[in-house]
Design a protein around this motif. Structure first.
Motif, PDB file in Angstrom:
ATOM      1  N   PRO A 186     -22.499 -52.688 -50.198  1.00 28.84           N
ATOM      2  CA  PRO A 186     -22.573 -53.438 -48.941  1.00 28.84           C
ATOM      3  C   PRO A 186     -21.872 -54.790 -49.075  1.00 28.84           C
ATOM      4  O   PRO A 186     -22.024 -55.481 -50.085  1.00 28.84           O
ATOM      5  CB  PRO A 186     -24.085 -53.628 -48.743  1.00 28.84           C
ATOM      6  N   GLN A 187     -21.104 -55.158 -48.053  1.00 30.45           N
ATOM      7  CA  GLN A 187     -20.465 -56.465 -48.059  1.00 30.45           C
ATOM      8  C   GLN A 187     -20.454 -57.054 -46.661  1.00 30.45           C
ATOM      9  O   GLN A 187     -20.343 -56.344 -45.660  1.00 30.45           O
ATOM     10  CB  GLN A 187     -19.046 -56.393 -48.628  1.00 30.45           C
ATOM     11  N   GLY A 188     -20.569 -58.375 -46.604  1.00 31.29           N
ATOM     12  CA  GLY A 188     -20.593 -59.086 -45.332  1.00 31.29           C
ATOM     13  C   GLY A 188     -21.614 -60.199 -45.392  1.00 31.29           C
ATOM     14  O   GLY A 188     -22.345 -60.354 -46.371  1.00 31.29           O
ATOM     15  N   PRO A 189     -21.705 -60.993 -44.333  1.00 33.35           N
ATOM     16  CA  PRO A 189     -22.601 -62.157 -44.360  1.00 33.35           C
ATOM     17  C   PRO A 189     -24.072 -61.830 -44.168  1.00 33.35           C
ATOM     18  O   PRO A 189     -24.913 -62.716 -44.296  1.00 33.35           O
ATOM     19  CB  PRO A 189     -22.078 -63.023 -43.217  1.00 33.35           C
ATOM     20  N   GLY A 190     -24.425 -60.588 -43.841  1.00 31.37           N
ATOM     21  CA  GLY A 190     -25.819 -60.202 -43.699  1.00 31.37           C
ATOM     22  C   GLY A 190     -26.178 -59.825 -42.289  1.00 31.37           C
ATOM     23  O   GLY A 190     -26.593 -58.684 -42.029  1.00 31.37           O
ATOM     24  N   LEU A 191     -26.040 -60.725 -41.354  1.00 31.41           N
ATOM     25  CA  LEU A 191     -26.339 -60.415 -39.960  1.00 31.41           C
ATOM     26  C   LEU A 191     -25.439 -59.320 -39.418  1.00 31.41           C
ATOM     27  O   LEU A 191     -25.786 -58.628 -38.449  1.00 31.41           O
ATOM     28  CB  LEU A 191     -26.268 -61.668 -39.100  1.00 31.41           C
ATOM     29  N   VAL A 192     -24.295 -59.137 -40.015  1.00 36.12           N
ATOM     30  CA  VAL A 192     -23.434 -57.973 -39.837  1.00 36.12           C
ATOM     31  C   VAL A 192     -22.856 -57.669 -41.213  1.00 36.12           C
ATOM     32  O   VAL A 192     -22.531 -58.586 -41.977  1.00 36.12           O
ATOM     33  CB  VAL A 192     -22.332 -58.224 -38.784  1.00 36.12           C
ATOM     34  N   PHE A 193     -22.783 -56.388 -41.569  1.00 36.50           N
ATOM     35  CA  PHE A 193     -22.207 -56.039 -42.860  1.00 36.50           C
ATOM     36  C   PHE A 193     -21.681 -54.610 -42.819  1.00 36.50           C
ATOM     37  O   PHE A 193     -21.956 -53.850 -41.880  1.00 36.50           O
ATOM     38  CB  PHE A 193     -23.215 -56.213 -44.002  1.00 36.50           C
ATOM     39  N   HIS A 194     -20.897 -54.265 -43.825  1.00 38.57           N
ATOM     40  CA  HIS A 194     -20.303 -52.940 -43.932  1.00 38.57           C
ATOM     41  C   HIS A 194     -20.733 -52.314 -45.243  1.00 38.57           C
ATOM     42  O   HIS A 194     -20.827 -52.989 -46.266  1.00 38.57           O
ATOM     43  CB  HIS A 194     -18.775 -53.029 -43.879  1.00 38.57           C
ATOM     44  N   THR A 195     -20.982 -51.007 -45.213  1.00 42.30           N
ATOM     45  CA  THR A 195     -21.320 -50.293 -46.442  1.00 42.30           C
ATOM     46  C   THR A 195     -20.064 -49.590 -46.960  1.00 42.30           C
ATOM     47  O   THR A 195     -19.713 -48.503 -46.509  1.00 42.30           O
ATOM     48  CB  THR A 195     -22.462 -49.286 -46.197  1.00 42.30           C
ATOM     49  N   VAL A 196     -19.397 -50.249 -47.884  1.00 40.95           N
ATOM     50  CA  VAL A 196     -18.190 -49.689 -48.507  1.00 40.95           C
ATOM     51  C   VAL A 196     -18.617 -48.609 -49.492  1.00 40.95           C
ATOM     52  O   VAL A 196     -19.447 -48.844 -50.367  1.00 40.95           O
ATOM     53  CB  VAL A 196     -17.389 -50.785 -49.224  1.00 40.95           C
ATOM     54  N   MET A 197     -18.062 -47.422 -49.342  1.00 35.18           N
ATOM     55  CA  MET A 197     -18.310 -46.303 -50.261  1.00 35.18           C
ATOM     56  C   MET A 197     -17.053 -46.129 -51.119  1.00 35.18           C
ATOM     57  O   MET A 197     -16.012 -45.682 -50.620  1.00 35.18           O
ATOM     58  CB  MET A 197     -18.602 -45.016 -49.490  1.00 35.18           C
ATOM     59  N   LEU A 198     -17.140 -46.504 -52.355  1.00 33.22           N
ATOM     60  CA  LEU A 198     -15.962 -46.490 -53.217  1.00 33.22           C
ATOM     61  C   LEU A 198     -15.529 -45.077 -53.596  1.00 33.22           C
ATOM     62  O   LEU A 198     -16.362 -44.224 -53.924  1.00 33.22           O
ATOM     63  CB  LEU A 198     -16.235 -47.282 -54.490  1.00 33.22           C
ATOM     64  N   LYS A 199     -14.236 -44.856 -53.567  1.00 39.59           N
ATOM     65  CA  LYS A 199     -13.676 -43.615 -54.073  1.00 39.59           C
ATOM     66  C   LYS A 199     -13.820 -43.571 -55.590  1.00 39.59           C
ATOM     67  O   LYS A 199     -13.935 -44.615 -56.249  1.00 39.59           O
ATOM     68  CB  LYS A 199     -12.188 -43.520 -53.701  1.00 39.59           C
ATOM     69  N   PRO A 200     -13.805 -42.381 -56.172  1.00 39.36           N
ATOM     70  CA  PRO A 200     -13.865 -42.287 -57.634  1.00 39.36           C
ATOM     71  C   PRO A 200     -12.741 -43.102 -58.276  1.00 39.36           C
ATOM     72  O   PRO A 200     -11.571 -42.985 -57.901  1.00 39.36           O
ATOM     73  CB  PRO A 200     -13.677 -40.791 -57.907  1.00 39.36           C
ATOM     74  N   GLY A 201     -13.103 -43.974 -59.202  1.00 40.27           N
ATOM     75  CA  GLY A 201     -12.118 -44.775 -59.907  1.00 40.27           C
ATOM     76  C   GLY A 201     -11.668 -46.023 -59.184  1.00 40.27           C
ATOM     77  O   GLY A 201     -10.856 -46.797 -59.721  1.00 40.27           O
ATOM     78  N   ALA A 202     -12.167 -46.256 -57.956  1.00 39.60           N
ATOM     79  CA  ALA A 202     -11.753 -47.438 -57.196  1.00 39.60           C
ATOM     80  C   ALA A 202     -12.300 -48.704 -57.843  1.00 39.60           C
ATOM     81  O   ALA A 202     -13.375 -48.709 -58.447  1.00 39.60           O
ATOM     82  CB  ALA A 202     -12.231 -47.333 -55.750  1.00 39.60           C
ATOM     83  N   ALA A 203     -11.561 -49.777 -57.700  1.00 44.75           N
ATOM     84  CA  ALA A 203     -11.944 -51.053 -58.287  1.00 44.75           C
ATOM     85  C   ALA A 203     -13.192 -51.610 -57.620  1.00 44.75           C
ATOM     86  O   ALA A 203     -13.438 -51.391 -56.432  1.00 44.75           O
ATOM     87  CB  ALA A 203     -10.793 -52.042 -58.169  1.00 44.75           C
ATOM     88  N   GLU A 204     -13.978 -52.356 -58.388  1.00 43.77           N
ATOM     89  CA  GLU A 204     -15.116 -53.081 -57.848  1.00 43.77           C
ATOM     90  C   GLU A 204     -14.626 -54.382 -57.214  1.00 43.77           C
ATOM     91  O   GLU A 204     -13.463 -54.749 -57.332  1.00 43.77           O
ATOM     92  CB  GLU A 204     -16.125 -53.382 -58.957  1.00 43.77           C
ATOM     93  N   GLY A 205     -15.541 -55.086 -56.548  1.00 46.56           N
ATOM     94  CA  GLY A 205     -15.209 -56.370 -55.950  1.00 46.56           C
ATOM     95  C   GLY A 205     -15.041 -56.277 -54.452  1.00 46.56           C
ATOM     96  O   GLY A 205     -14.883 -55.181 -53.892  1.00 46.56           O
ATOM     97  N   PRO A 206     -15.092 -57.435 -53.767  1.00 50.01           N
ATOM     98  CA  PRO A 206     -15.024 -57.441 -52.305  1.00 50.01           C
ATOM     99  C   PRO A 206     -13.702 -56.895 -51.773  1.00 50.01           C
ATOM    100  O   PRO A 206     -12.639 -57.103 -52.366  1.00 50.01           O
ATOM    101  CB  PRO A 206     -15.157 -58.939 -51.956  1.00 50.01           C
ATOM    102  N   VAL A 207     -13.786 -56.171 -50.672  1.00 47.76           N
ATOM    103  CA  VAL A 207     -12.593 -55.730 -49.944  1.00 47.76           C
ATOM    104  C   VAL A 207     -12.077 -56.909 -49.142  1.00 47.76           C
ATOM    105  O   VAL A 207     -12.835 -57.549 -48.408  1.00 47.76           O
ATOM    106  CB  VAL A 207     -12.926 -54.550 -49.009  1.00 47.76           C
ATOM    107  N   ARG A 208     -10.792 -57.209 -49.254  1.00 43.97           N
ATOM    108  CA  ARG A 208     -10.248 -58.414 -48.628  1.00 43.97           C
ATOM    109  C   ARG A 208      -9.332 -58.149 -47.445  1.00 43.97           C
ATOM    110  O   ARG A 208      -9.166 -59.009 -46.577  1.00 43.97           O
ATOM    111  CB  ARG A 208      -9.475 -59.242 -49.680  1.00 43.97           C
TER     112      ARG A 208
END
Length: 446
Positions: free
Chosen positions: A358-380
């Motif tokens: 999950p990423q975002g400020p909280g009051l709205v956020f997105h649940t990023v589902m990483l592909k196998p082998g995808a890098a960690e860290g925020p989506v920019r």
């Protein structure tokens, strides 16, 4: 997987015989296992025609900041309906709503009303072109600004045709678009101030405005990196372009002054939709007097039979009063609830070995589902999201959540409303625990 949606399935089959594609907005057809039909909602809860109850985090695609069917708003609408629903003329209500917007939003020196944010975007583009005498609008790749020929340029291009990193392609996801429209846009990458500078320099003297979501919420949920919004303001001042903040989603969700006050910037024009009407078709363009001058002198046409509709104005007046009444406590309360939900979802994901981030400020956020082998860290930015998001796997998990009474938006976005309480978050996490366990046991990569 169980199927608790018999009545919705039958209604969708019936709808297909009278409604093109069975739905009235294309994105609704994407819902799995079938587009759902609802009977009623109350606060943060929603009930479908099969009797299934949901804790709703879709919340009208963000329009229902106040929850479903708030009593005060229903009373305001009902009272106005008895007086009249449409006059194609003026009422004191439109002044009252305009004055509230002036008081709430620092950049709202003047306003003008419409019925949807898509209309307001087109209005803003026309105004910017007239104001500057230039043809082009700069927007960011992956950003959504309504479904028109202009609003969807650069939205969601597939990797095989999106162009190189330095020159994103000017594509449109729909057929039937006037081809020349694409040539009136410049597409830049979000969260790369240096790239933005290069694109503006390349098209120096040609760009009328830069439009952006202060926090991109239509593709993932991407907050601006340090210096991003400051660079937009600097370039607009330097090049004589208008700065257009599309606050269709962020407006009033981030406080009475919108994301612009929350983040500390002042645009020339602001798009307001969704929460301004609380679920009724209402939107507004707010801006500085200097940016609105072409409307004042009549050289830019802005019209609409239903503009300033009293039924929608009555709803908006109630909505704005609700936000103002919260004072400085908003958006802290819903932010805290959202962060609790995000943390809980991440804990469940880790317990079951699910790469949900999950990423975002909280009051709205997105649940990023990483592909196998995808890098960690925020989506920019959009390209980063398209490369890393495992859409099929998220679709499966979202269906599992739905079966357990937890409803998020198909594309992975979650909204916290003013009607949600801590008990709703706790109940959602109980349902999510069952959903995550079910997903972990059933999911196999295609």
């Amino acid at each position: 997987m169980t199927d608790n949606y018999t009545q919705s399935r039958q209604l969708f089959q019936r709808a297909a015989r009278s409604i093109a594609a069975g739905v009235n907005s294309g994105i609704r057809k994407l819902e799995q296992p079938v587009p759902l039909y609802f009977q009623y909602g109350r606060g943060p809860r929603l009930w479908d025609v099969d009797g299934n109850e949901y804790i709703d985090f879709q919340i009208g695609q963000g329009a229902l900041l106040y929850g479903h069917a708030p009593e005060g708003m229903a009373n305001a609408i009902g009272m106005q309906a008895r007086f009249g629903t449409h006059w194609a003329a003026q009422s004191e209500l439109e002044i009252e709503v305009a004055e509230r917007l002036q008081a709430m939003i620092p950049s709202a020196e003047l306003v003008r009303f419409n019925n949807s944010a898509t209309e307001v975007v087109l209005h803003a583009f026309r105004l910017a072109r007239a104001h500057t005498g230039r043809r082009k609008i700069l927007k960011f790749e992956g950003a959504y600004h309504g479904w028109s020929d202009e609003g969807l340029v650069g939205y969601g291009p597939p990797p095989d045709v999106w162009g190189d990193d330095e020159a994103p392609a000017k594509l449109h996801p729909s057929q039937g678009v006037i081809p020349e429209v694409l040539d009136t846009f410049v597409v830049a990458r979000w969260n790369d101030p240096d790239h933005l500078r290069r694109m503006v320099a390349k098209h120096a003297g040609e760009i009328a405005a830069i439009i952006f979501e202060p926090i991109i919420c239509n593709t993932c949920c991407m907050e601006p990196v340090p210096g991003m919004i400051e660079t937009i303001r600097e370039l607009c001042d330097q090049e004589g372009m208008l700065m257009i903040a599309d606050e269709t989603i962020t407006g009033f969700r981030f406080g009475a002054g919108g994301a612009q006050k929350y983040l500390g910037f002042v645009p020339d024009l602001t798009i307001l939709g969704k929460a301004i009407g609380g679920g009724l078709p209402f939107a507004a363009l707010a801006g500085k007097v200097s940016a609105m001058q072409k409307i004042i002198d009549g050289t830019v046409v802005h019209a609409g039979t239903l503009n300033g509709n009293p039924l929608c104005l009555a709803a908006s007046k109630w909505c704005l009063d609700e936000v103002q009444s919260l004072g400085d406590s908003h958006p802290a309360a819903i932010t805290e609830l959202g962060r609790k939900l995000m943390d809980g979802l991440r804990i469940l994901a880790d317990q079951h070995g699910i790469p949900l981030r999950p990423q975002g400020p909280g009051l709205v956020f997105h649940t990023v589902m990483l592909k196998p082998g995808a890098a960690e860290g925020p989506v920019r930015d959009y390209r980063d999201y398209a490369r890393r998001q495992d859409a099929p796997r998220w679709t499966h998990l979202r269906r599992c959540l739905l079966d357990e009474g937890v409803r998020a938006i198909e594309r992975g976005l979650w909204f916290i409303s003013l009607a949600h309480r801590e008990a709703d978050i706790e109940a959602a996490l109980v349902g999510a625990a069952r959903a995550f366990a079910k997903h972990a046991s059933e999911w196999t990569a295609p």
